[in-house]
Write a protein that holds these residues in place. Structure first.
Motif, mmCIF file in Angstrom:
data_model
loop_
_atom_site.group_PDB
_atom_site.id
_atom_site.type_symbol
_atom_site.label_atom_id
_atom_site.label_comp_id
_atom_site.label_asym_id
_atom_site.label_seq_id
_atom_site.Cartn_x
_atom_site.Cartn_y
_atom_site.Cartn_z
ATOM 1 N N ARG A 1 -7.060 8.584 -3.741
ATOM 2 C CA ARG A 1 -8.239 8.494 -4.611
ATOM 3 C C ARG A 1 -8.316 9.714 -5.503
ATOM 4 N NH1 ARG A 1 -10.864 3.387 -3.932
ATOM 5 N NH2 ARG A 1 -10.009 2.615 -1.996
ATOM 6 N N HIS B 1 -6.778 0.552 -7.184
ATOM 7 C CA HIS B 1 -7.945 0.355 -6.321
ATOM 8 C C HIS B 1 -8.427 -1.089 -6.385
ATOM 9 C CE1 HIS B 1 -8.828 4.940 -6.777
ATOM 10 N NE2 HIS B 1 -7.826 4.686 -5.973
ATOM 11 N N ALA B 2 -8.380 -1.712 -7.572
ATOM 12 C CA ALA B 2 -8.797 -3.111 -7.685
ATOM 13 C C ALA B 2 -7.881 -4.010 -6.868
ATOM 14 C CB ALA B 2 -8.805 -3.538 -9.147
ATOM 15 N N GLU B 3 -6.592 -3.718 -6.898
ATOM 16 C CA GLU B 3 -5.661 -4.510 -6.099
ATOM 17 C C GLU B 3 -5.939 -4.367 -4.608
ATOM 18 O OE1 GLU B 3 -1.767 -4.737 -9.034
ATOM 19 O OE2 GLU B 3 -1.791 -3.274 -7.392
ATOM 20 N N GLU B 4 -6.151 -3.129 -4.161
ATOM 21 C CA GLU B 4 -6.343 -2.896 -2.734
ATOM 22 C C GLU B 4 -7.726 -3.320 -2.247
ATOM 23 O OE1 GLU B 4 -5.164 0.771 -1.066
ATOM 24 O OE2 GLU B 4 -3.197 0.780 -2.040
ATOM 25 N N ASP B 5 -8.742 -3.066 -3.047
ATOM 26 C CA ASP B 5 -10.113 -3.323 -2.603
ATOM 27 C C ASP B 5 -10.558 -4.767 -2.822
ATOM 28 O OD1 ASP B 5 -10.131 -0.629 -2.037
ATOM 29 O OD2 ASP B 5 -11.279 -0.067 -3.821
ATOM 30 N N LEU B 6 -9.974 -5.436 -3.827
ATOM 31 C CA LEU B 6 -10.435 -6.780 -4.189
ATOM 32 C C LEU B 6 -9.389 -7.861 -3.924
ATOM 33 C CD1 LEU B 6 -12.176 -5.880 -7.579
ATOM 34 C CD2 LEU B 6 -13.231 -6.089 -5.322
ATOM 35 N N HIS C 1 1.922 1.741 -3.487
ATOM 36 C CA HIS C 1 0.776 2.285 -4.221
ATOM 37 C C HIS C 1 0.627 3.781 -3.961
ATOM 38 C CE1 HIS C 1 -1.582 -1.755 -4.803
ATOM 39 N NE2 HIS C 1 -0.445 -1.719 -5.469
ATOM 40 N N PRO D 1 -7.654 -8.108 0.143
ATOM 41 C CA PRO D 1 -8.493 -8.784 1.138
ATOM 42 C C PRO D 1 -8.574 -10.291 0.918
ATOM 43 C CG PRO D 1 -9.554 -6.765 0.405
ATOM 44 C CD PRO D 1 -8.372 -6.993 -0.505
ATOM 45 N N TRP E 1 -5.194 4.426 -11.608
ATOM 46 C CA TRP E 1 -5.904 4.527 -10.335
ATOM 47 C C TRP E 1 -6.902 3.383 -10.183
ATOM 48 C CZ3 TRP E 1 -6.070 10.486 -10.347
ATOM 49 C CH2 TRP E 1 -5.296 10.984 -9.288
ATOM 50 N N SER F 1 -3.088 3.725 2.144
ATOM 51 C CA SER F 1 -3.889 3.392 0.982
ATOM 52 C C SER F 1 -3.572 4.320 -0.164
ATOM 53 C CB SER F 1 -5.384 3.476 1.301
ATOM 54 O OG SER F 1 -5.733 4.772 1.672
ATOM 55 N N LYS G 1 0.823 -1.211 0.000
ATOM 56 C CA LYS G 1 0.000 0.000 0.000
ATOM 57 C C LYS G 1 0.857 1.260 0.000
ATOM 58 C CE LYS G 1 -4.272 -1.841 1.954
ATOM 59 N NZ LYS G 1 -5.285 -1.735 3.037
#
Length: 202
Positions: A201, A130-135, A13, A138, A126, A198, A10
């Protein structure tokens, strides 16, 4: 170990996002009439090649993504998408570099062509982060074992990349410092080693 690895990813990122934010900021300022800073723009594009494309993304592919694929097929479609996006990013940057040269040379329509492609690239990256961090992260937290995290951690803490015969971590650090030095004061996106957890955005 798991938390440390996720924090490293992160933080990387965040560094990438800060540079993307700077690129978008400059494009919008130039569209409003600001004088182009071609030295800064070139440093930004060189950084993206040196750091995300040559160092960060390959390690995600080889270690993080590979480990998840070994543990589950649940993320196969997502990982295929992320790997495809890694491959698409480099040609986009090469195209941006060509547009920047034309812009600097004063070619007709080149400025707007550069602006449009830069905005599109920033949005593309971006969304990818976000796909890496949000999906993906986890899911990785849920399925990976301690030995997986140990291997990933060792990879992400290594700054040498024999595949390219260079030390992209050091090269990227120097470029990042150049961007910090050249960027307009209002940007002020922080230290060279970010600590936030994170990606920025849009």
């Amino acid at each position: 170990m798991k938390a440390e690895v996720i924090q490293i990813i992160k933080d990387e990122h965040l560094a990438i996002s800060a540079v993307l934010y700077t690129l978008r900021y400059l494009v919008r300022e130039m569209r409003a009439g600001a004088t182009p800073d071609f030295t800064l723009l070139k440093a930004i594009l060189d950084y993206i090649v040196s750091y995300p494309d040559r160092w960060h993304h390959p390690k995600e592919d080889e270690y993080l993504f590979a480990a998840v694929k070994r543990r589950t097929h649940e993320a196969d479609a997502l990982i295929a998408r992320l790997e495809r996006e890694h491959k698409l990013g480099y040609p986009m940057i090469e195209h941006l570099k060509e547009k920047l040269v034309a812009f600097r040379n004063g070619d007709e329509g080149a400025a707007e062509a550069f602006f449009e492609l830069a905005e599109r690239y920033v949005g593309f990256e971006w969304a990818h982060l976000h796909a890496e961090e949000d999906l993906l992260l986890p899911l990785a937290e849920r399925v990976l074992k301690a030995e997986d995290w140990t291997t990933i951690e060792a990879a992400f803490r290594t700054h040498d990349n024999p595949l390219f015969g260079i030390k992209p971590g050091e090269e990227a650090q120097a470029l990042y410092q150049t961007i910090l030095r050249l960027a307009p004061a209002p940007i002020g996106f922080g230290p060279a080693t970010p600590s936030s957890s994170s990606a920025s955005r849009p």
